[in-house]
Design a protein around this motif. Structure first.
Motif, PDB file in Angstrom:
ATOM      1  N   TYR A  85     -46.255  81.809  53.825  1.00 21.57           N
ATOM      2  CA  TYR A  85     -46.316  82.178  52.402  1.00 21.57           C
ATOM      3  C   TYR A  85     -47.547  83.031  52.079  1.00 21.57           C
ATOM      4  CZ  TYR A  85     -47.056  81.587  47.361  1.00 21.57           C
ATOM      5  OH  TYR A  85     -47.294  81.803  46.026  1.00 21.57           O
ATOM      6  N   VAL A  88     -48.700  86.225  45.633  1.00 17.74           N
ATOM      7  CA  VAL A  88     -48.722  87.511  44.936  1.00 17.74           C
ATOM      8  C   VAL A  88     -49.799  87.533  43.863  1.00 17.74           C
ATOM      9  CG1 VAL A  88     -46.267  87.936  45.321  1.00 17.74           C
ATOM     10  CG2 VAL A  88     -46.995  86.742  43.253  1.00 17.74           C
ATOM     11  N   TYR A  89     -50.571  86.455  43.746  1.00 12.07           N
ATOM     12  CA  TYR A  89     -51.606  86.438  42.703  1.00 12.07           C
ATOM     13  C   TYR A  89     -52.815  85.644  43.182  1.00 12.07           C
ATOM     14  CZ  TYR A  89     -50.804  81.550  41.533  1.00 12.07           C
ATOM     15  OH  TYR A  89     -50.733  80.186  41.590  1.00 12.07           O
ATOM     16  N   ARG A 186     -57.853  75.245  37.230  1.00 14.60           N
ATOM     17  CA  ARG A 186     -56.948  74.894  38.330  1.00 14.60           C
ATOM     18  C   ARG A 186     -55.924  75.998  38.579  1.00 14.60           C
ATOM     19  NH1 ARG A 186     -53.486  70.999  37.050  1.00 14.60           N
ATOM     20  NH2 ARG A 186     -54.007  71.073  34.850  1.00 14.60           N
ATOM     21  N   TYR A 187     -55.981  77.073  37.798  1.00 13.15           N
ATOM     22  CA  TYR A 187     -54.967  78.110  37.976  1.00 13.15           C
ATOM     23  C   TYR A 187     -55.047  78.659  39.402  1.00 13.15           C
ATOM     24  CZ  TYR A 187     -52.104  82.222  37.258  1.00 13.15           C
ATOM     25  OH  TYR A 187     -51.118  83.168  37.363  1.00 13.15           O
ATOM     26  N   GLY A 188     -53.971  78.497  40.140  1.00 16.48           N
ATOM     27  CA  GLY A 188     -53.947  78.962  41.518  1.00 16.48           C
ATOM     28  C   GLY A 188     -54.193  77.876  42.541  1.00 16.48           C
ATOM     29  N   LEU A 189     -54.576  76.694  42.083  1.00 16.07           N
ATOM     30  CA  LEU A 189     -54.689  75.556  43.006  1.00 16.07           C
ATOM     31  C   LEU A 189     -53.306  74.932  43.158  1.00 16.07           C
ATOM     32  CD1 LEU A 189     -56.273  73.293  44.565  1.00 16.07           C
ATOM     33  CD2 LEU A 189     -56.417  72.094  42.365  1.00 16.07           C
ATOM     34  N   PHE A 190     -52.815  74.822  44.374  1.00 14.00           N
ATOM     35  CA  PHE A 190     -51.505  74.203  44.580  1.00 14.00           C
ATOM     36  C   PHE A 190     -51.585  72.776  44.047  1.00 14.00           C
ATOM     37  CE2 PHE A 190     -50.183  76.876  48.562  1.00 14.00           C
ATOM     38  CZ  PHE A 190     -50.478  78.035  47.867  1.00 14.00           C
ATOM     39  N   ALA A 191     -50.734  72.472  43.107  1.00 16.42           N
ATOM     40  CA  ALA A 191     -50.857  71.189  42.419  1.00 16.42           C
ATOM     41  C   ALA A 191     -50.466  70.036  43.331  1.00 16.42           C
ATOM     42  CB  ALA A 191     -49.970  71.199  41.182  1.00 16.42           C
ATOM     43  N   ASP A 221     -57.971  80.928  30.086  1.00 16.43           N
ATOM     44  CA  ASP A 221     -56.771  80.950  29.248  1.00 16.43           C
ATOM     45  C   ASP A 221     -55.501  80.599  30.017  1.00 16.43           C
ATOM     46  OD1 ASP A 221     -58.112  81.587  26.976  1.00 16.43           O
ATOM     47  OD2 ASP A 221     -57.824  83.757  27.177  1.00 16.43           O
ATOM     48  N   ARG A 222     -55.570  80.695  31.328  1.00 13.98           N
ATOM     49  CA  ARG A 222     -54.383  80.389  32.132  1.00 13.98           C
ATOM     50  C   ARG A 222     -54.241  78.902  32.437  1.00 13.98           C
ATOM     51  NH1 ARG A 222     -52.110  84.897  34.590  1.00 13.98           N
ATOM     52  NH2 ARG A 222     -53.340  86.804  34.493  1.00 13.98           N
ATOM     53  N   ASP A 223     -55.262  78.129  32.102  1.00 11.13           N
ATOM     54  CA  ASP A 223     -55.205  76.687  32.356  1.00 11.13           C
ATOM     55  C   ASP A 223     -55.507  75.969  31.044  1.00 11.13           C
ATOM     56  OD1 ASP A 223     -55.545  74.039  33.023  1.00 11.13           O
ATOM     57  OD2 ASP A 223     -57.100  74.375  34.540  1.00 11.13           O
ATOM     58  N   CYS A 320     -37.077  80.674  46.093  1.00 13.94           N
ATOM     59  CA  CYS A 320     -37.844  81.857  45.647  1.00 13.94           C
ATOM     60  C   CYS A 320     -38.885  82.285  46.670  1.00 13.94           C
ATOM     61  CB  CYS A 320     -38.548  81.581  44.338  1.00 13.94           C
ATOM     62  SG  CYS A 320     -37.467  81.447  42.933  1.00 13.94           S
ATOM     63  N   PHE A 321     -39.368  81.351  47.468  1.00  9.30           N
ATOM     64  CA  PHE A 321     -40.442  81.664  48.423  1.00  9.30           C
ATOM     65  C   PHE A 321     -40.464  80.528  49.421  1.00  9.30           C
ATOM     66  CE2 PHE A 321     -42.013  79.120  44.975  1.00  9.30           C
ATOM     67  CZ  PHE A 321     -42.668  78.105  45.633  1.00  9.30           C
TER      68      PHE A 321
ATOM     69  N   TYR B  44     -44.143  79.747  41.569  1.00 10.94           N
ATOM     70  CA  TYR B  44     -45.077  79.908  42.687  1.00 10.94           C
ATOM     71  C   TYR B  44     -46.159  78.824  42.633  1.00 10.94           C
ATOM     72  CZ  TYR B  44     -43.326  84.438  44.278  1.00 10.94           C
ATOM     73  OH  TYR B  44     -42.546  85.431  44.798  1.00 10.94           O
ATOM     74  N   PRO B  45     -46.577  78.342  43.802  1.00  9.76           N
ATOM     75  CA  PRO B  45     -47.563  77.259  43.837  1.00  9.76           C
ATOM     76  C   PRO B  45     -48.846  77.655  43.095  1.00  9.76           C
ATOM     77  CG  PRO B  45     -46.643  77.610  46.023  1.00  9.76           C
ATOM     78  CD  PRO B  45     -46.139  78.723  45.150  1.00  9.76           C
ATOM     79  N   GLY B  46     -49.357  76.714  42.304  1.00 12.45           N
ATOM     80  CA  GLY B  46     -50.637  76.914  41.633  1.00 12.45           C
ATOM     81  C   GLY B  46     -50.530  77.484  40.231  1.00 12.45           C
ATOM     82  N   THR B  47     -49.338  77.923  39.818  1.00 14.18           N
ATOM     83  CA  THR B  47     -49.211  78.488  38.472  1.00 14.18           C
ATOM     84  C   THR B  47     -49.209  77.359  37.435  1.00 14.18           C
ATOM     85  OG1 THR B  47     -46.829  78.498  38.773  1.00 14.18           O
ATOM     86  CG2 THR B  47     -47.991  80.556  39.175  1.00 14.18           C
ATOM     87  N   LEU B  48     -49.620  77.684  36.234  1.00 18.19           N
ATOM     88  CA  LEU B  48     -49.709  76.677  35.173  1.00 18.19           C
ATOM     89  C   LEU B  48     -49.072  77.209  33.891  1.00 18.19           C
ATOM     90  CD1 LEU B  48     -53.459  75.636  35.678  1.00 18.19           C
ATOM     91  CD2 LEU B  48     -51.468  74.259  36.256  1.00 18.19           C
ATOM     92  N   VAL B  50     -48.637  77.920  29.902  1.00 19.61           N
ATOM     93  CA  VAL B  50     -49.448  78.069  28.684  1.00 19.61           C
ATOM     94  C   VAL B  50     -48.463  78.169  27.520  1.00 19.61           C
ATOM     95  CG1 VAL B  50     -51.105  79.507  27.447  1.00 19.61           C
ATOM     96  CG2 VAL B  50     -51.301  79.252  29.922  1.00 19.61           C
ATOM     97  N   TYR B 141     -33.709  85.828  37.288  1.00 25.46           N
ATOM     98  CA  TYR B 141     -34.716  84.952  36.696  1.00 25.46           C
ATOM     99  C   TYR B 141     -35.260  85.468  35.370  1.00 25.46           C
ATOM    100  CZ  TYR B 141     -34.699  82.100  40.901  1.00 25.46           C
ATOM    101  OH  TYR B 141     -34.326  81.256  41.911  1.00 25.46           O
TER     102      TYR B 141
END
Lengths: 478, 473
Positions: A85, A88-89, A186-191, A221-223, A320-321, B44-48, B50, B141
């Motif tokens: 994997y 993309v961000y 936590r944005y981008g941390l695999f939950a 703002d993303r978290d 999706c991935f 995708y992993p890690g997204t949150l 809002v 999607y």
């Protein structure tokens, strides 16, 4: 040079006796050299990322746990299901470090999807303790701890859901800091378990931790769960006077009924450590907490974290991935992908998580666990009205040998072995710093403070660290 | 033996209008397949997530329009299930604390007004679109994550007609609030229907059958009718209704079995911890409340009861908020509501229809519209003249009042008419002779008057005054 402190490297960089490329090359070469033996990394970078900036961290090499999203760079969560994997961000923490000019050396190995505490369950193999190759480093931020203990990098980023930064830091003789929940995005941390997950730092001194925290903390703002900025530079406040700061330790956590020799030495180390703390002005009291309540910590954690993990990882279906395994229809594809993609231990957790969320069990198991969490947090919040934090040995033992422990959720229970979870239950800032050696292996002591008072926990830890004398240590295993 | 009474409950899903999706910044709207996307939409992993404030505002408006109680705090939950149209493996929805509970909608049935009680309305996210081919499936999607409002009625609807009346009323609420375009043909409004039968005297409800995802109101009607029929036949032949989910097949004209209660999915709802509880501040709630328009039902009843407009016309006027707003603005300038309504319903709508125009194409401002109606009501111009003025204004894109002036207003002043008549008499002495000789000259003289005034005199008044003047001779 990369086994030194950030300040040392900063000085050499600033007077141009080394370049950031020199540091990167040195760190990369060390990473490669130790890789076969210790397996700290999933990915070691070929090239230095170029970023002009002028911060404390510019040009400083570091490691990033492989459950943190890096655009264009493999990010596996140390799981087969994500073995190819490429995100993309960028995670916010990675973006901030990149913008600050810190130089990524590699993505560090973790226990599969951050679920585990041994460093033995990553899909690329086990991570070994730099102080003794026959022992574990612990987890789940295994490679983050070992890369720092080996002196490859001055700091690594980890994540902590129960003790995943502090335990491996303690086993590795280094410093591990779990900030207040929401202090670092936590944005981008695999939950793993969203209500408990935090991004934190492992380094060889509290000062270095504070330098990194000053860069990575802050509202995002993303978290939506990220805190407003506290506008405090932690590195400017770590030397504040701590005289009169009040800490407590939990009487019930220091019981050693079976007379275990190793535990005895760990407790002994703890008492010596708090004596030194008192000498520099800390007031430290013994507090008694209902044992029954303390004994619920692990089961409650187990239920909550497995429940959240089950749901959080439902995105890993190969649609999706991820590593899709073909099947005869959509359901078959998802089933096969998950069956082959996860190890047995992970599936065990998913089964537990799914079970406790089922309609007929949810109130008795999941919601009761949430209520217990609330009771524990209420008790500690009450104590934190009087005390600035609590102090205890970080772990109940030294790093286990590989045949001594597993990530199967076990039956035996020790309060001392599980108290770090309190930090995640209450979202409290919590740190482990090295406090000496038992049987030639490092042990650590932890301080957990009030929510949002990250600066104070770092301040108290730094002052204690100064008098303990284990700051900056690198394993002698070479 | 007594008859069976159908008991129907509806769950209506509507896509809300907003710039971006409910929990991500991707566009909510039309687009090439798989272009309105961001990492969150694909799980995708890690997204949150809002929360989209606009979606919250819109759903709060709907909740208030449905007379619902609104919670103090906004909370979201996860609904967990695996399907490729749900990339995260869970849908973010509101289970424990919906944005509106215990509301109602009024409908006018043939037997009078009826209150349809609303269990709750809650904000959630839409799934992706899937097309299943023989050996593969395609997923778009773009729709994944679009804000979706689900409104659940109590089982209190007793016929297909009532169900449709409710759905139309509900859709109109969405349109009045501009909360959704609510176009069924675009899947923007979709309905799940629960049907059960009970004997008239029974208080306990019968076993219910659910039919999911019906895409048009017409099909809802058919599905309900056919399901009532199916269940009645089973019960009358001594059978038992199974609790199950069925799919209405339009081609077969009946529902077909999907899954039984035993296979019901446990969605393992629990609190979404990535979204903290959000306190709905009084100031926010008030600001939403303050922009709530008066809705169709209330307007319609006011038109009928206060203005005395006929039922059918009142329906027509209130069906479209823009039209109703236009009407209300016009009468606010003082024109008679019935005359105004007659002009709009009886002339304007027909004209628009015939010429494929929409209200936006009608540039007549409300003030002028009102003035023309007033002139007509006062008898200063005829109904035909008013229509001519409007037609000319639309066709030549001219100002109404200019046209009215240009055309000259109708002469209906008696003395003025009398003066004109006498002028005509003195200019046409021969006709007076003929009259005196017993000839009927009324029509001829009227023609002369019309010619002289270019038809501007009021014919009724003129006729009357003419008779008086002739008698004087």
């Amino acid at each position: 040079m990369t086994e030194l402190f950030i300040d040392d490297m900063r000085k050499e960089l600033d007077n141009k006796s080394v370049t950031s490329s020199d540091l990167f090359n040195e760190a990369r070469d060390k990473a490669l050299k130790y890789q076969d033996e210790y397996n700290s990394f999933v990915t070691i970078m070929d090239k230095k990322e170029e970023m002009d900036s002028n911060t404390k961290l510019s040009g400083i090499p570091y490691g990033l746990k492989d459950n943190i999203s890096t655009k264009g760079i493999l990010t596996t969560g140390s799981s087969n299901i994500l073995k190819d994997y490429i995100p993309v961000y960028d995670a916010t923490v990675y973006r901030k470090l990149k913008e600050a000019g810190a130089v990524l050396v590699g993505k560090t190995v973790l226990d599969e999807l951050a679920m585990g505490g041994t460093g033995t369950t990553g899909h690329t193999g086990i991570v070994r303790n730099p102080w003794d190759k026959d022992r574990m480093i612990g987890g789940s931020s295994s490679g983050s701890a070992s890369s720092v203990a080996l002196g490859i990098v001055p700091f690594s980023i980890g994540s902590d859901t129960g003790d995943s930064i502090r335990k491996p830091a303690s086993y590795g003789g280094v410093v591990g800091f779990k900030p207040t929940y929401g202090r670092v995005s936590r944005y981008g941390l695999f939950a793993f378990a969203s209500s408990l997950d935090t991004v934190g730092v492992i380094a060889r001194s509290t000062r270095d931790i504070s330098y990194v925290m000053d860069i990575i903390k802050g509202h995002d703002d993303r978290d939506m769960t990220s805190l407003p900025d506290d506008n405090i530079l932690y590195s400017d406040n770590i030397n504040n006077e701590i005289k009169g700061k009040k800490l407590f330790y939990i009487k019930e956590a220091l019981e050693n009924k079976s007379g275990n020799k190793e535990l005895e030495q760990i407790i002994d180390n703890f008492y010596k450590t708090i004596d030194k703390a008192r000498e520099i002005g800390f007031i430290i009291d013994e507090v008694s907490i209902d044992k029954e309540l303390l004994e619920t910590i692990y089961p409650a954690y187990n239920v909550i974290s497995c429940a959240e993990a089950t749901s959080n990882n439902s995105n890993l279906t190969g649609i999706c991935f991820g590593n899709r395994i073909d099947g005869k229809d959509i359901n078959d594809i998802m089933m096969k992908t998950r069956t082959e993609g996860f190890s047995e231990l992970i599936k065990r957790r998913f089964v537990i998580g799914s079970y406790v969320l089922q309609k007929e069990n949810q109130d008795k198991l999941f919601l009761n666990a949430c209520r217990v969490r609330r009771l524990i947090v209420d008790r500690f919040n009450e104590l934190f009205k009087e005390y600035d934090g609590y102090i205890l040995p970080s772990t109940e033992r030294i790093a286990p040998r590989f045949n001594e422990a597993s990530d199967k959720l076990g039956d035996d229970y020790l309060i001392l072995g599980n108290h770090l979870i309190i930090g995640n239950f209450g979202g409290y800032p919590s740190i482990s710093i090295p406090s000496g050696f038992v049987n030639n292996m490092p042990v650590g002591i932890s301080i957990t403070g009030r929510a949002k008072e990250d600066y104070l926990v770092l301040n108290m830890a730094n002052k204690l660290e100064e008098v303990l004398g284990y700051k900056g240590q690198v394993s002698k295993s070479e | 033996m007594s008859k069976y009474v159908p008991v129907i409950g509806l769950e209506v899903h509507s896509e809300l209008k907003s710039n971006s999706k409910n929990f991500s910044s991707s566009k909510n709207g039309e687009g090439e397949v798989n272009t309105n996307l961001c990492p969150l939409d694909l799980g995708y992993p890690g997204t949150l997530p809002v929360v989209n404030k606009e979606a919250v505002r819109k759903s709060l408006m709907v909740a208030m329009a449905l007379n619902c109680n609104v919670p103090e705090k906004l909370c979201f939950d996860r609904k967990n299930y695996y399907y490729p149209d749900l990339p995260k493996g869970y849908q973010i929805t509101q289970f424990g604390s919906p944005i509106g509970v215990h509301g109602y909608v009024m409908i006018d049935t043939d037997s009078g007004p009826k209150k349809i009680s609303i269990q709750d309305t809650h904000l959630e996210e839409d799934t992706a679109n899937m097309d299943h081919m023989s050996t593969y499936s395609l997923i778009d999607y773009n729709r994944a994550g679009v804000p979706l409002l689900e409104t659940v009625t109590d089982p209190c609807i007793n016929s297909a007609d009532e169900a449709i009346l409710f759905l139309e009323a509900y859709r109109n609420i969405l349109l009045y609030l501009d909360a959704s375009d609510a176009r069924a043909d675009l899947g923007q409004i979709r309905v799940d229907v629960n049907v059960s039968l009970k004997r008239e005297e029974d208080s306990k409800l019968g076993t219910r059958v659910e039919m999911k995802n019906i895409n048009s109101f017409k099909t809802v009607r058919e599905a309900i009718i056919s399901e009532i029929d199916r269940q009645t036949k089973i019960l009358e032949s001594g059978g038992v209704i199974e609790q199950e989910t069925r799919r209405y097949d339009e081609n077969l004209g009946t529902s077909v079995f999907m899954r039984s209660k035993v296979d019901a999915v446990d969605y393992k709802y629990y609190r979404e911890s990535n979204i903290p509880e959000i306190k709905l501040r009084d100031s926010f709630i008030d600001s939403v409340k303050n922009c709530l328009p008066i809705l169709e039902y209330e307007r319609r009843h006011k038109y009928i009861d206060v203005y005395g407009i006929g039922k059918v016309d009142a329906y027509t006027l209130t069906k479209d908020k823009k039209l109703s707003d236009y009407f209300e603005k016009i009468i606010s300038y003082g024109s008679n509501p019935v005359d105004t309504s007659n002009m709009i319903v009886g002339f304007l709508l027909g004209y628009m229809n015939k010429n494929f125009l929409s209200l936006e194409d009608i540039k007549i401002n409300e003030d002028d519209f009102s003035s023309v109606i007033k002139m007509m009501s006062d008898g200063k111009i005829s109904n035909k003249q008013a229509k001519d003025i409007f037609t000319k204004a639309i066709e030549e894109d001219k100002n109404v009042m200019d046209i009215a002036k240009e055309m000259g207003s109708q002469i209906s002043d008696k003395e003025e008419i009398r003066r004109i008549i006498n002028e005509v008499f003195s200019e046409n002495t021969k006709v007076i002779e003929d009259y005196k000789n017993g000839k009927n000259v009324n029509g001829f003289i009227m023609g002369l008057i019309m010619k002289k005034t270019s038809g501007k005199v009021n014919p009724g008044i003129t006729n009357m005054v003419l008779k008086e003047e002739l008698e004087k001779l």
